[in-house]
Scaffold this active site. Structure first.
Site, PDB file in Angstrom:
ATOM      1  N   GLU A  97       0.882  -1.220  -0.129  1.00 31.32           N
ATOM      2  CA  GLU A  97      -0.055  -0.086  -0.041  1.00 31.32           C
ATOM      3  C   GLU A  97       0.985   1.269   0.099  1.00 31.32           C
ATOM      4  O   GLU A  97       2.063   1.306   0.536  1.00 31.32           O
ATOM      5  CB  GLU A  97      -1.065   0.182   1.218  1.00 31.32           C
ATOM      6  CG  GLU A  97      -0.438  -0.248   2.624  1.00 31.32           C
ATOM      7  CD  GLU A  97      -1.159  -0.401   3.791  1.00 31.32           C
ATOM      8  OE1 GLU A  97      -1.078  -1.074   4.417  1.00 31.32           O
ATOM      9  OE2 GLU A  97      -2.270   0.101   3.886  1.00 31.32           O
ATOM     10  N   ASP A 142      14.661  -3.795  12.921  1.00 30.18           N
ATOM     11  CA  ASP A 142      15.244  -2.622  12.010  1.00 30.18           C
ATOM     12  C   ASP A 142      14.636  -1.625  12.231  1.00 30.18           C
ATOM     13  O   ASP A 142      14.193  -0.801  11.154  1.00 30.18           O
ATOM     14  CB  ASP A 142      15.716  -3.078  10.732  1.00 30.18           C
ATOM     15  CG  ASP A 142      16.396  -2.393   9.991  1.00 30.18           C
ATOM     16  OD1 ASP A 142      16.397  -2.229   8.803  1.00 30.18           O
ATOM     17  OD2 ASP A 142      17.154  -1.694  10.604  1.00 30.18           O
ATOM     18  N   LYS A 144      13.782   2.060  12.361  1.00 28.25           N
ATOM     19  CA  LYS A 144      14.371   3.455  12.077  1.00 28.25           C
ATOM     20  C   LYS A 144      13.456   4.380  11.452  1.00 28.25           C
ATOM     21  O   LYS A 144      12.432   3.991  10.690  1.00 28.25           O
ATOM     22  CB  LYS A 144      15.621   3.160  11.468  1.00 28.25           C
ATOM     23  CG  LYS A 144      15.526   2.405  10.189  1.00 28.25           C
ATOM     24  CD  LYS A 144      16.913   2.045   9.465  1.00 28.25           C
ATOM     25  CE  LYS A 144      16.748   1.172   8.138  1.00 28.25           C
ATOM     26  NZ  LYS A 144      18.085   0.827   7.828  1.00 28.25           N
ATOM     27  N   ASN A 147      12.001   3.347   8.304  1.00 26.32           N
ATOM     28  CA  ASN A 147      11.049   2.433   8.044  1.00 26.32           C
ATOM     29  C   ASN A 147       9.643   2.746   8.833  1.00 26.32           C
ATOM     30  O   ASN A 147       8.858   1.700   8.873  1.00 26.32           O
ATOM     31  CB  ASN A 147      11.659   1.260   8.782  1.00 26.32           C
ATOM     32  CG  ASN A 147      12.723   0.314   8.151  1.00 26.32           C
ATOM     33  OD1 ASN A 147      12.729   0.810   6.863  1.00 26.32           O
ATOM     34  ND2 ASN A 147      13.669  -0.430   8.563  1.00 26.32           N
ATOM     35  N   ASP A 163       9.348  -2.691   6.146  1.00 26.00           N
ATOM     36  CA  ASP A 163      10.673  -3.136   5.990  1.00 26.00           C
ATOM     37  C   ASP A 163      11.080  -4.324   7.149  1.00 26.00           C
ATOM     38  O   ASP A 163      11.585  -4.025   8.068  1.00 26.00           O
ATOM     39  CB  ASP A 163      11.756  -1.963   5.993  1.00 26.00           C
ATOM     40  CG  ASP A 163      12.961  -2.700   5.364  1.00 26.00           C
ATOM     41  OD1 ASP A 163      13.781  -1.926   4.929  1.00 26.00           O
ATOM     42  OD2 ASP A 163      13.044  -3.877   5.010  1.00 26.00           O
ATOM     43  N   THR A 182      19.482 -33.740  29.494  1.00 27.45           N
ATOM     44  CA  THR A 182      20.092 -33.835  30.808  1.00 27.45           C
ATOM     45  C   THR A 182      21.379 -32.685  30.795  1.00 27.45           C
ATOM     46  O   THR A 182      22.120 -32.698  29.602  1.00 27.45           O
ATOM     47  CB  THR A 182      20.628 -35.307  30.866  1.00 27.45           C
ATOM     48  OG1 THR A 182      21.847 -35.243  31.666  1.00 27.45           O
ATOM     49  CG2 THR A 182      21.489 -35.653  29.406  1.00 27.45           C
TER      50      THR A 182
HETATM   51  C1  LIG Z   1       7.470   0.865   1.049  1.00 28.45           C
HETATM   52  C2  LIG Z   1       6.500   2.318   0.947  1.00 28.45           C
HETATM   53  N1  LIG Z   1       5.195   1.764   0.996  1.00 28.45           N
HETATM   54  O1  LIG Z   1       4.656   0.621   1.518  1.00 28.45           O
HETATM   55  C3  LIG Z   1       6.788   3.322   0.602  1.00 28.45           C
HETATM   56  C4  LIG Z   1       8.185   3.774   0.672  1.00 28.45           C
HETATM   57  C5  LIG Z   1       8.452   5.292   0.559  1.00 28.45           C
HETATM   58  C6  LIG Z   1       7.408   6.109   0.147  1.00 28.45           C
HETATM   59  O2  LIG Z   1       7.776   7.345  -0.068  1.00 28.45           O
HETATM   60  C7  LIG Z   1       6.048   5.506   0.258  1.00 28.45           C
HETATM   61  C8  LIG Z   1       5.854   4.335   0.382  1.00 28.45           C
HETATM   62  O3  LIG Z   1       4.577   4.070   0.300  1.00 28.45           O
END
Ligand SMILES: C/C(=N\O)c1ccc(O)cc1O
Length: 326
Positions: A97, A142, A144, A147, A163, A182
């Site tokens: 999405e 991960d 950050k 993400n 991610d 054991t």
């Molecule tokens: C990974 C991702 N969507 O699933 C995504 C990654 C970067 C961005 O600017 C917009 C986005 O929707």
């Protein structure tokens, strides 16, 4: 390449269903492109993972399948959903999405630092998403700002964690099985190591502490430009600095959450559950906004209207030719 609109390298099925356009995100494992579903013109994100990017074949396969397995298995309003998946000999294509607000990283950067109530709204949603992952035995590993994605350009918006490439599914470990047998012939380090296992979920709590620090302070808690220690040493020592000019207007409760998450000893670090109970998050206004964003009433109504009209009442249905009929 795709920039010359040469989509021939894409899987045929993907090309037939989606039109891929510009790059909107990059990661260590590949890139993310904006795409349009041809039948509906709806916008989606297509994440392209280049299999060769990982040092070893085994690593690539395990990571990507883990990511795809997890993406298809999880269902939470603050976790990115997978819509489709394709692969060729050298790449994986995951249709996800689209989040119109882009990465949290860019939002914080453009605003220097977030207003505290916005940081609280985002942090609560991140906690909810990670609590859901942990309750399903999944560690993200991960977390950050790159993400964390935002659903719109508005400050008050839904956020989603993405991610899961580094994620791990918490399976019964070799150590668990070893401790069932054991102990007579086991070396001492097998037992002393046991005292440090079982805290792997806590790594996500630490990362959420770093994320909250960045949202509130506008800069990272551990960075090579601070003092003479390496970033690794700063982290191992848990040495971070709240620069007064940046933190003066941040509440003591917010600072307390950060300080209780950025604790070096995982057994002493505040858990996700405890963070959700922290006084800073007992904010009814924020909670109502978060729940309205996460569970919008409209979605249920749509589901209701798809059901059969109640018996007896005239059911208005549109025929293909647009006439209404009873
Ligand atoms: C990974 C991702 N969507 O699933 C995504 C990654 C970067 C961005 O600017 C917009 C986005 O929707």
């Amino acid at each position: 390449d795709l920039m010359s609109d040469d989509q021939s390298s894409l899987p045929r099925e993907l090309r037939e269903k989606y039109l891929l356009t510009r790059r909107i995100g990059t990661g260590v494992c590949g890139e993310v492109r904006l795409a349009f579903q041809r039948s509906t013109c709806r916008k989606v994100a297509v994440k392209i993972i280049n299999k060769k990017n990982f040092q070893s074949e085994g690593m690539a396969t395990r990571n990507a399948t883990t990511e795809i397995e997890i993406l298809q298995r999880v269902d939470h309003p603050c976790l990115i959903k997978t819509e489709d998946f394709y692969q060729t000999d050298d790449s994986y294509y995951i249709v996800l999405e689209l989040m119109e607000g882009g990465e949290l990283f860019h939002r914080v950067k453009s605003q220097q630092q977030l207003q505290e109530n916005v940081a609280k709204l985002y942090f609560y949603q991140m906690l909810s998403a990670v609590q859901y992952l942990h309750s399903n035995g999944i560690i993200h590993r991960d977390l950050k700002p790159e993400n964390i994605l935002l659903s719109s350009q508005e400050d008050v918006c839904l956020i989603k964690v993405t991610d899961f490439n580094q994620s791990r599914i918490l399976e019964e470990s070799v150590l668990m099985r070893t401790l069932c047998g054991t102990p007579s012939y086991l070396a001492p380090e097998v037992f002393t190591q046991a005292s440090t296992t079982g805290y792997s979920l806590a790594v996500d709590a630490w990362s959420l502490g770093v994320l909250l620090f960045v949202c509130l302070g506008g800069y990272p808690p551990f960075h090579e430009s601070f003092g003479d220690k390496s970033v690794t040493d700063q982290i191992i020592l848990g040495e971070f600095t709240m620069v007064p000019s940046k933190w003066r207007h941040v509440s003591d409760q917010a600072k307390d959450v950060v300080r209780r998450l950025l604790v070096v000893d995982p057994s002493k670090r505040m858990s996700i559950e405890a963070a959700l109970q922290h006084a800073w998050l007992q904010d009814q206004g924020m909670l109502e906004t978060a729940h309205r964003l996460m569970y919008p009433p409209g979605e249920d109504a749509a589901a209701v209207s798809m059901q059969e009209a109640p018996s007896g009442g005239p059911s208005k249905r549109k025929r293909g030719d647009g006439d209404e009929e009873d």
